[in-house]
Design a protein around this motif. Structure first.
Motif, PDB file in Angstrom:
ATOM      1  N   ILE A  28       1.491  -0.399  -3.338  1.00 37.44           N
ATOM      2  CA  ILE A  28       1.458   0.830  -2.557  1.00 37.44           C
ATOM      3  C   ILE A  28       0.974   1.943  -3.472  1.00 37.44           C
ATOM      4  O   ILE A  28       1.698   2.400  -4.341  1.00 37.44           O
ATOM      5  N   SER A  29      -0.252   2.370  -3.262  1.00 32.37           N
ATOM      6  CA  SER A  29      -0.784   3.486  -4.041  1.00 32.37           C
ATOM      7  C   SER A  29      -1.190   4.589  -3.090  1.00 32.37           C
ATOM      8  O   SER A  29      -1.591   4.341  -1.967  1.00 32.37           O
ATOM      9  N   GLY A  30      -1.074   5.807  -3.549  1.00 29.96           N
ATOM     10  CA  GLY A  30      -1.423   6.942  -2.700  1.00 29.96           C
ATOM     11  C   GLY A  30      -0.480   7.116  -1.521  1.00 29.96           C
ATOM     12  O   GLY A  30      -0.896   7.506  -0.434  1.00 29.96           O
ATOM     13  N   LEU A  31       0.803   6.855  -1.734  1.00 33.45           N
ATOM     14  CA  LEU A  31       1.761   6.925  -0.636  1.00 33.45           C
ATOM     15  C   LEU A  31       1.830   8.327  -0.051  1.00 33.45           C
ATOM     16  O   LEU A  31       1.954   9.304  -0.777  1.00 33.45           O
ATOM     17  N   CYS A  95       8.214  -0.352  11.470  1.00 33.93           N
ATOM     18  CA  CYS A  95       8.106   0.276  10.166  1.00 33.93           C
ATOM     19  C   CYS A  95       6.655   0.667   9.924  1.00 33.93           C
ATOM     20  O   CYS A  95       5.730  -0.061  10.315  1.00 33.93           O
ATOM     21  N   ASN A  96       6.466   1.806   9.295  1.00 31.57           N
ATOM     22  CA  ASN A  96       5.121   2.311   9.026  1.00 31.57           C
ATOM     23  C   ASN A  96       5.023   2.830   7.597  1.00 31.57           C
ATOM     24  O   ASN A  96       5.939   3.507   7.123  1.00 31.57           O
ATOM     25  N   VAL A  97       3.934   2.501   6.953  1.00 33.71           N
ATOM     26  CA  VAL A  97       3.609   3.079   5.644  1.00 33.71           C
ATOM     27  C   VAL A  97       2.221   3.680   5.754  1.00 33.71           C
ATOM     28  O   VAL A  97       1.277   3.034   6.214  1.00 33.71           O
ATOM     29  N   ARG A  98       2.115   4.925   5.363  1.00 30.04           N
ATOM     30  CA  ARG A  98       0.813   5.602   5.363  1.00 30.04           C
ATOM     31  C   ARG A  98       0.433   5.918   3.919  1.00 30.04           C
ATOM     32  O   ARG A  98       1.230   6.476   3.161  1.00 30.04           O
ATOM     33  N   THR A  99      -0.783   5.575   3.584  1.00 33.89           N
ATOM     34  CA  THR A  99      -1.299   5.863   2.250  1.00 33.89           C
ATOM     35  C   THR A  99      -2.647   6.560   2.363  1.00 33.89           C
ATOM     36  O   THR A  99      -3.266   6.578   3.432  1.00 33.89           O
ATOM     37  N   SER A 100      -3.073   7.134   1.267  1.00 37.20           N
ATOM     38  CA  SER A 100      -4.400   7.743   1.228  1.00 37.20           C
ATOM     39  C   SER A 100      -5.151   7.214   0.013  1.00 37.20           C
ATOM     40  O   SER A 100      -4.555   6.907  -1.024  1.00 37.20           O
ATOM     41  N   GLY A 101      -6.461   7.137   0.171  1.00 36.19           N
ATOM     42  CA  GLY A 101      -7.288   6.693  -0.940  1.00 36.19           C
ATOM     43  C   GLY A 101      -8.746   6.981  -0.638  1.00 36.19           C
ATOM     44  O   GLY A 101      -9.200   6.699   0.467  1.00 36.19           O
ATOM     45  N   THR A 102      -9.438   7.548  -1.564  1.00 36.15           N
ATOM     46  CA  THR A 102     -10.857   7.884  -1.424  1.00 36.15           C
ATOM     47  C   THR A 102     -11.132   8.605  -0.108  1.00 36.15           C
ATOM     48  O   THR A 102     -12.093   8.294   0.614  1.00 36.15           O
ATOM     49  N   GLY A 103     -10.243   9.550   0.227  1.00 40.19           N
ATOM     50  CA  GLY A 103     -10.453  10.375   1.407  1.00 40.19           C
ATOM     51  C   GLY A 103     -10.080   9.742   2.727  1.00 40.19           C
ATOM     52  O   GLY A 103     -10.234  10.365   3.778  1.00 40.19           O
TER      53      GLY A 103
END
Length: 119
Positions: A28-31, A95-103
């Motif tokens: 999990i990166s950019g959480l 369950c939900n996980v939102r991450t961001s990466g490269t916009g």
């Protein structure tokens, strides 16, 4: 890729309590947040509660004071303590996980766990 596995749903009488857990595997990166949504029968999926990467929590008004969301220190598990259950809490909880990466934002979902409240 993030995989999510929920547990803890079931059948409970009105006024009862449940604890839902969601274990995340993978990197999990950019959480942005971890949270819980629910979809009542015949209705759209709705946000229930979330905890941001910084630890801020948000709840939908209908569950404030009854639901508590928490995340473990490792950030791999998010739980939802549910008290004073009402019939209208009956739903499939996701369950939900939102991450961001490269916009881009990425949403990961679990398969859902059924919570049924009997009156």
């Amino acid at each position: 890729q993030v995989q999510l596995a929920e547990s803890g749903g079931g059948l409970v009488q009105a006024g009862g309590s449940l604890r839902l857990s969601c274990a995340a595997s993978g990197v999990i990166s950019g959480l942005i947040h971890m949270g819980w949504f629910r979809q009542p029968p015949g209705k759209q999926r709705e946000l229930v509660a979330l905890v941001t990467a910084g630890g801020t929590t948000n709840y939908v008004d209908s569950v404030k004071g009854r639901f508590t969301i928490s995340r473990d220190n490792a950030g791999n598990t998010v739980s939802l303590e549910i008290h004073s259950l009402k019939y209208e809490d009956t739903a499939v909880y996701y369950c939900n996980v939102r991450t961001s990466g490269t916009g881009l934002m990425n949403d990961f979902w679990g398969q859902g766990t059924q919570v049924t409240v009997s009156s």
